[in-house]
Design an enzyme around this catalytic site. Sequence first.
Site, PDB file in Angstrom:
ATOM      1  N   THR A  15       0.822  -1.210   0.000  1.00 40.66           N
ATOM      2  CA  THR A  15       0.000   0.000   0.000  1.00 40.66           C
ATOM      3  C   THR A  15       0.861   1.266   0.000  1.00 40.66           C
ATOM      4  O   THR A  15       0.333   2.372   0.116  1.00 40.66           O
ATOM      5  CB  THR A  15      -0.929   0.022   1.233  1.00 40.66           C
ATOM      6  OG1 THR A  15      -0.127  -0.038   2.427  1.00 40.66           O
ATOM      7  CG2 THR A  15      -1.883  -1.161   1.209  1.00 40.66           C
ATOM      8  N   ALA A  19       4.894   1.372  -4.500  1.00 43.98           N
ATOM      9  CA  ALA A  19       4.040   0.367  -5.152  1.00 43.98           C
ATOM     10  C   ALA A  19       3.003   1.028  -6.045  1.00 43.98           C
ATOM     11  O   ALA A  19       2.801   0.616  -7.200  1.00 43.98           O
ATOM     12  CB  ALA A  19       3.360  -0.514  -4.099  1.00 43.98           C
ATOM     13  N   LYS A  20       2.378   2.074  -5.538  1.00 47.88           N
ATOM     14  CA  LYS A  20       1.308   2.716  -6.304  1.00 47.88           C
ATOM     15  C   LYS A  20       1.838   3.531  -7.481  1.00 47.88           C
ATOM     16  O   LYS A  20       1.242   3.554  -8.553  1.00 47.88           O
ATOM     17  CB  LYS A  20       0.462   3.587  -5.366  1.00 47.88           C
ATOM     18  CG  LYS A  20      -0.389   2.769  -4.398  1.00 47.88           C
ATOM     19  CD  LYS A  20      -1.297   3.624  -3.550  1.00 47.88           C
ATOM     20  CE  LYS A  20      -0.567   4.280  -2.404  1.00 47.88           C
ATOM     21  NZ  LYS A  20      -1.489   4.933  -1.446  1.00 47.88           N
ATOM     22  N   ASP A 178      18.925  -1.336  -7.974  1.00 49.95           N
ATOM     23  CA  ASP A 178      19.408   0.032  -8.144  1.00 49.95           C
ATOM     24  C   ASP A 178      18.767   0.504  -9.438  1.00 49.95           C
ATOM     25  O   ASP A 178      19.196   0.114 -10.522  1.00 49.95           O
ATOM     26  CB  ASP A 178      20.936   0.077  -8.239  1.00 49.95           C
ATOM     27  CG  ASP A 178      21.466   1.508  -8.287  1.00 49.95           C
ATOM     28  OD1 ASP A 178      20.759   2.369  -8.842  1.00 49.95           O
ATOM     29  OD2 ASP A 178      22.571   1.765  -7.776  1.00 49.95           O
ATOM     30  N   HIS A 179      17.704   1.296  -9.327  1.00 44.41           N
ATOM     31  CA  HIS A 179      16.895   1.579 -10.515  1.00 44.41           C
ATOM     32  C   HIS A 179      17.680   2.333 -11.588  1.00 44.41           C
ATOM     33  O   HIS A 179      17.274   2.343 -12.749  1.00 44.41           O
ATOM     34  CB  HIS A 179      15.613   2.327 -10.149  1.00 44.41           C
ATOM     35  CG  HIS A 179      15.812   3.743  -9.703  1.00 44.41           C
ATOM     36  ND1 HIS A 179      16.146   4.089  -8.418  1.00 44.41           N
ATOM     37  CD2 HIS A 179      15.727   4.912 -10.392  1.00 44.41           C
ATOM     38  CE1 HIS A 179      16.250   5.393  -8.330  1.00 44.41           C
ATOM     39  NE2 HIS A 179      15.997   5.930  -9.509  1.00 44.41           N
ATOM     40  N   GLU A 217      21.055  17.334  -8.986  1.00 49.53           N
ATOM     41  CA  GLU A 217      19.656  17.565  -8.651  1.00 49.53           C
ATOM     42  C   GLU A 217      19.439  19.053  -8.385  1.00 49.53           C
ATOM     43  O   GLU A 217      20.303  19.713  -7.795  1.00 49.53           O
ATOM     44  CB  GLU A 217      19.252  16.776  -7.402  1.00 49.53           C
ATOM     45  CG  GLU A 217      19.402  15.270  -7.528  1.00 49.53           C
ATOM     46  CD  GLU A 217      19.011  14.567  -6.244  1.00 49.53           C
ATOM     47  OE1 GLU A 217      17.857  14.137  -6.146  1.00 49.53           O
ATOM     48  OE2 GLU A 217      19.857  14.469  -5.339  1.00 49.53           O
ATOM     49  N   HIS A 241      24.309   4.476  -6.880  1.00 45.71           N
ATOM     50  CA  HIS A 241      24.082   4.800  -8.292  1.00 45.71           C
ATOM     51  C   HIS A 241      25.383   5.069  -9.055  1.00 45.71           C
ATOM     52  O   HIS A 241      25.647   4.463 -10.100  1.00 45.71           O
ATOM     53  CB  HIS A 241      23.173   6.028  -8.412  1.00 45.71           C
ATOM     54  CG  HIS A 241      21.866   5.896  -7.713  1.00 45.71           C
ATOM     55  ND1 HIS A 241      21.142   4.720  -7.687  1.00 45.71           N
ATOM     56  CD2 HIS A 241      21.140   6.798  -6.994  1.00 45.71           C
ATOM     57  CE1 HIS A 241      20.027   4.911  -6.996  1.00 45.71           C
ATOM     58  NE2 HIS A 241      20.008   6.143  -6.572  1.00 45.71           N
ATOM     59  N   LYS A 337      22.783  18.357  -4.400  1.00 46.67           N
ATOM     60  CA  LYS A 337      21.456  18.961  -4.397  1.00 46.67           C
ATOM     61  C   LYS A 337      21.574  20.466  -4.603  1.00 46.67           C
ATOM     62  O   LYS A 337      22.640  21.057  -4.408  1.00 46.67           O
ATOM     63  CB  LYS A 337      20.743  18.658  -3.078  1.00 46.67           C
ATOM     64  CG  LYS A 337      20.288  17.197  -2.962  1.00 46.67           C
ATOM     65  CD  LYS A 337      19.395  16.989  -1.779  1.00 46.67           C
ATOM     66  CE  LYS A 337      18.841  15.576  -1.731  1.00 46.67           C
ATOM     67  NZ  LYS A 337      17.946  15.259  -2.874  1.00 46.67           N
TER      68      LYS A 337
END
Length: 483
Positions: A15, A19-20, A178-179, A217, A241, A337
């Site tokens: 939830t 996930a969403k 690691d996306h 970023e 990353h 950042k």
Amino acid sequence: MVSEIKTLVTFFGATGDLAKRMLYPSVFNLYKKGYLQNNFAIVGTSRQELSTEEYQEMVRQSIQAGITDQDQAEAFIEHFSYNASDVTEAAGYAGLRETIEAAAKKFGVEGNRIFYMSVAPRFFGTIAQYLKSEGLLADKGFNRLMIEKPFGSSYATAEKLQNELENAFEDDQLYRIDHFLGKEMVLNIAPLRFGNPLIANAWNKDYIKNIQVTLAETLGVEERAGYYDTAGALLDMIQNHAMQIVGWLAMEEPASFSDKDIRAAKNAAFSALKIYDEAEVNRYFVRGQYGANGEYAAYNKEPDVPADSKNNTYIAGELQFDMPRWQGVPFYVRSGKRMTTKTTRIDVVFKAGTFAMGAQQEPQETVLSIIVSPEAGIQMSLNAKDVTDTFSTHLINLDWKPTAQEAAETPAPYERMIHDAMDGDGSNFADWHGVATAWKFTDAISDVYAADKAPLEIYPAGSMGPEAADELLAKNGDNWILK
């Protein structure tokens, strides 16, 4: 023609926001493309008390933007079941096991189970051990565990977690996510390197002057101060990353393009990475923190950030590999950042040629740039004659970007990584050796920073970082390609 992958996936943290936003749309894309058809099941679990119907409605809302055929969407959603559970108690797994077994029977999935842990890292080891002790692992087919980062907070904690996981799973059953490794242009490093003899033969110390990896970023700490002030750019971006991208850049050509050989090649490179002592940390790394600049507050004035914080919101450093291919070639990494622009990119700087064009200037250094995000692309500069009547040279640029259709068809990182885990392809996942080496490398830097034995450079928010980072490269006669 794609072939169906018969799999039962259990999402822990079902939830949650990840996930969403990412996981359910990614699974839906695999369904629309035919990788999932009839014989698959998805089971969600979390502490939240939901009925399966309420869970299915949550999934329906999650995939809404990707629905083009409502009947197709409803057929997909039918494969979802839910069971509320407390993952910290053995008793909480009995109902989950029943839900998994019922879903497997209903949709004809014999074995082939993936357990996706989208939960707080402190639960990883506990869940893995209960999956085994409480009988949730399949007797047939495969069992695989997908783990979100962070994988530990130091080498010691990562090793402890690894030992806990290995009590229930073999290392080749662990898929550490690691996306960044699922991003299309990171995946392009290998074909660019190994698929083009022109580049492959020049990918070494004889032709490359330096390699740069930038992860910039524009956002500040936002609402993540609780986590970020203990991690900083070093642990949030460099340890995982940046290091995983560097692995693709530094490794030797693998014996084959199998995940086993790719990992072996990466691990050989990681084993050659020099780990610094205190003096070397100060020589080869720069830590920074953003200060105020007009509309932006200084980091230590952000909500929930201690006023005396010396956390690094910016890191720049030089990596060295003790291997014949890379002797004397610096690998520069930086992440921060509140920088000027948001981008992830790789810049490979080639040495200037030595051939003098008559009485005119010699050729300049050329650059191969792989733009990972937010817009993908590949750029390369070359020396060419200018249009004057003298024999002078200048740099011309070759530039490629995917078409709108290609961009639309590109799998999102999470879609690719879930698909790879279903296929049993570990090429784009971090393995233990690489994770361990990255932690040992960054621990040596963290120890110096924790003892406050390195300068903290303040840079204006909205800039590309402190001047000390420019000076770091200037010592070697280099400069950042992205200014």
